[in-house]
Design an enzyme around this catalytic site. Structure first.
Site, PDB file in Angstrom:
ATOM      1  N   HIS A 144      60.018   2.663  52.115  1.00  0.00           N
ATOM      2  CA  HIS A 144      59.882   2.134  50.752  1.00  0.00           C
ATOM      3  C   HIS A 144      61.139   1.317  50.433  1.00  0.00           C
ATOM      4  CE1 HIS A 144      59.608   1.927  46.423  1.00  0.00           C
ATOM      5  NE2 HIS A 144      58.325   2.201  46.539  1.00  0.00           N
ATOM      6  N   GLU A 163      54.649  -4.382  49.397  1.00  0.00           N
ATOM      7  CA  GLU A 163      55.224  -4.218  48.063  1.00  0.00           C
ATOM      8  C   GLU A 163      56.349  -5.239  47.889  1.00  0.00           C
ATOM      9  OE1 GLU A 163      54.647  -0.074  46.214  1.00  0.00           O
ATOM     10  OE2 GLU A 163      56.369   0.062  47.520  1.00  0.00           O
TER      11      GLU A 163
HETATM   12  P1  13P Z   1      55.479   0.348  40.247  1.00  0.00           P
HETATM   13  O1  13P Z   1      53.999   0.579  40.287  1.00  0.00           O
HETATM   14  O2  13P Z   1      56.164   1.190  39.210  1.00  0.00           O
HETATM   15  O3  13P Z   1      55.814  -1.100  40.145  1.00  0.00           O
HETATM   16  O4  13P Z   1      56.076   0.866  41.634  1.00  0.00           O
HETATM   17  C1  13P Z   1      55.472   0.466  42.809  1.00  0.00           C
HETATM   18  C2  13P Z   1      55.985   1.316  43.890  1.00  0.00           C
HETATM   19  O5  13P Z   1      57.172   1.279  44.201  1.00  0.00           O
HETATM   20  C3  13P Z   1      55.050   2.211  44.556  1.00  0.00           C
HETATM   21  O6  13P Z   1      55.575   2.707  45.721  1.00  0.00           O
END
Ligand code: 13P
Length: 239
Positions: free
Chosen positions: A94, A164
């Site tokens: 992450h 992400e």
């Molecule tokens: P948000 O949905 O708060 O933007 O975070 C995304 C995330 O880091 C999920 O792993």
């Protein structure tokens, strides 16, 4: 290992460093899982054993795992310990771990391999920063992250990829729908072996945009942070 092929979409709640016993009791009482989808709750590890769902499509996931298998590594939890506790999924790489805990692609690769060997599905997170996006380096960054973070042993049945964009996490900003779809297509086309991988999108997903994002051709589900902490909101996302 969970059979990913049977699900049309996969939704993962990443609670990050949030939650307590009363929160999770209330959450599980209200959680309403849709049986076409795979729903995974990634709570802080200490609560994983307490997450009890009575739906075969509801799973627990850890937010991290040690790169070591055993030994003198104070504070660590190994992949085999997660398996011992019936954990079926684990987030790896992450951006918050890459940023605050110096997690490199090499560590992500080792952790993912250890998980696969324990029949736990790693959710391998990749994404570019705003600066990298502005310099039009998204493709190059993602390509390097994929090459270095995803072990050779990974395939579409034993691993998931989560895209992400770092700048979209917790900011309320998202790429356009076209951009999301194009990046997911790019990821699946980096190599023929990725073509059938399920690729989830994460970054400011909420009930008001989850359907249009999840409906995109190359999107196979969502990884949700902030909005997953509100069970009513999360119920709408997974419905
Ligand atoms: P948000 O949905 O708060 O933007 O975070 C995304 C995330 O880091 C999920 O792993």
């Amino acid at each position: 290992m969970v059979n990913l092929d049977k699900y049309s979409s996969i939704f993962i709640a990443n609670w990050k460093l949030n939650g307590n016993y009363s929160f999770l009791k209330d959450y599980y009482q209200k959680l309403n899982v849709n049986s076409d989808n795979c729903t995974i709750i990634c709570s802080p590890s200490i609560y994983l054993k307490s997450l009890k769902g009575n739906n075969e499509n509801l799973f627990c996931g850890a937010q991290d795992v040690s790169s070591y298998k055993e030994g003198a590594y104070t504070g660590e939890l190994s992949a085999s310990m997660l398996r011992d506790n019936n954990i079926d999924f684990c987030l790896v790489g992450h951006s918050e771990r890459r940023q605050y805990f110096a997690e490199t692609n090499n560590y992500v690769n080792i952790k993912s391999l250890n998980l696969i060997e324990e029949n736990i599905i790693p959710v391998i997170c990749i994404g570019e920063t705003l600066q990298q996006k502005e310099k039009k380096r998204t493709e190059e960054i993602l390509s390097t992250q994929i090459k270095e973070s995803i072990p050779n042993l990974a395939n579409h049945q034993n691993a998931l990829i989560a895209y992400e964009p770092v700048w979209a996490i917790g900011t309320g900003l998202t790429p356009t729908l076209d951009e999301i779809n194009q990046v997911h297509e790019l990821i699946k086309n980096f190599d023929t072996k990725f073509r059938n991988f399920k690729v989830l999108y994460g970054g400011s997903v909420k009930s008001s945009n989850s359907k249009e994002i999840n409906d995109l051709n190359h999107v196979d589900g969502c990884l949700i942070g902030g909005a997953s902490l509100n069970v009513d909101e999360f119920n709408i996302i997974i419905s």
